[in-house]
Motif scaffolding. Structure first.
Motif, PDB file in Angstrom:
ATOM      1  N   SER A  53     -22.708  69.877  23.378  1.00 24.22           N
ATOM      2  CA  SER A  53     -21.683  70.438  24.257  1.00 24.22           C
ATOM      3  C   SER A  53     -20.314  70.093  23.717  1.00 24.22           C
ATOM      4  O   SER A  53     -20.089  69.009  23.171  1.00 24.22           O
ATOM      5  N   PHE A  54     -19.414  71.016  23.894  1.00 24.09           N
ATOM      6  CA  PHE A  54     -18.009  70.749  23.629  1.00 24.09           C
ATOM      7  C   PHE A  54     -17.248  71.388  24.772  1.00 24.09           C
ATOM      8  O   PHE A  54     -17.321  72.603  24.972  1.00 24.09           O
ATOM      9  N   GLY A  55     -16.580  70.560  25.548  1.00 28.69           N
ATOM     10  CA  GLY A  55     -15.972  71.073  26.769  1.00 28.69           C
ATOM     11  C   GLY A  55     -17.080  71.582  27.665  1.00 28.69           C
ATOM     12  O   GLY A  55     -18.090  70.920  27.859  1.00 28.69           O
ATOM     13  N   ASP A  56     -16.904  72.778  28.178  1.00 28.02           N
ATOM     14  CA  ASP A  56     -17.937  73.348  29.043  1.00 28.02           C
ATOM     15  C   ASP A  56     -18.810  74.372  28.308  1.00 28.02           C
ATOM     16  O   ASP A  56     -19.512  75.150  28.923  1.00 28.02           O
ATOM     17  N   VAL A  57     -18.782  74.330  26.979  1.00 30.01           N
ATOM     18  CA  VAL A  57     -19.569  75.253  26.162  1.00 30.01           C
ATOM     19  C   VAL A  57     -20.734  74.499  25.530  1.00 30.01           C
ATOM     20  O   VAL A  57     -20.553  73.408  24.981  1.00 30.01           O
ATOM     21  N   ILE A  58     -21.919  75.076  25.616  1.00 26.80           N
ATOM     22  CA  ILE A  58     -23.100  74.500  24.987  1.00 26.80           C
ATOM     23  C   ILE A  58     -23.404  75.305  23.731  1.00 26.80           C
ATOM     24  O   ILE A  58     -23.515  76.532  23.769  1.00 26.80           O
ATOM     25  N   PHE A  59     -23.524  74.621  22.617  1.00 24.92           N
ATOM     26  CA  PHE A  59     -23.859  75.240  21.341  1.00 24.92           C
ATOM     27  C   PHE A  59     -25.315  74.923  21.032  1.00 24.92           C
ATOM     28  O   PHE A  59     -25.776  73.813  21.282  1.00 24.92           O
TER      29      PHE A  59
END
Length: 158
Positions: free
Chosen positions: A95-101
């Motif tokens: 996760s980075f911020g509210d984004v899941i990669f």
């Protein structure tokens, strides 16, 4: 806003000017000031004399995330590649911020109905029936379903 620097197929050791290309790559990454770097595979042979390449990428001062490329296992086992890249498994999410990669490992082939890890250029073998490449094994697809479900639940909660 998320800024990330992505590159792939460095193929250090197979192409000329490898040191120059690593220096150029890291200089560009520093100049762009990304939040993290993503290497899309085929970085270099996973051998001790090439550890400096990982160190050069890490010297940019941001997280470096790796994927396994099809040529990474040409002469090395998946375990050797994972160890070299500092990965516990070839597929993962972050996760980075509210984004899941999500990072997948597509280095598998299907031959005679069996899914096999890509190793030693076995994608070039011809035997009975066709070879499908790349494929994702069922257990990785099940993991992906769980990751997507977790992400969907998290999005609903937000």
């Amino acid at each position: 806003m998320i800024r990330f620097f992505v590159f792939g197929d460095l193929h250090y050791g197979k192409l000329e000017d490898g040191r120059r290309r690593v220096a150029e790559l890291t200089a560009r990454a520093r100049a762009q000031k990304p939040d993290f770097i993503v290497s899309l595979g085929d970085l270099c042979p996973p051998e001790n004399q090439n550890r400096w390449i990982r160190e050069a990428l890490e010297s940019v001062g941001v997280p470096v995330l790796h994927t396994v490329g099809n040529h990474d296992t040409d002469r090395h086992s998946l375990a050797e590649v994972l160890d070299f890249l500092g990965l516990s498994q070839p597929h993962y999410s972050f996760s980075f911020g509210d984004v899941i990669f999500v990072v997948l490992n597509t280095c598998y082939l299907q031959k005679a109905g069996e899914i096999l890890p890509l190793y030693g250029r076995n994608y070039k073998e011809r035997g009975e029936g066709p070879i499908r490449y790349p494929v994702i094994p069922p257990e990785e697809l099940e993991w992906l379903d769980r990751e997507l479900e977790k992400g969907a639940r998290g999005a609903k909660a937000a």
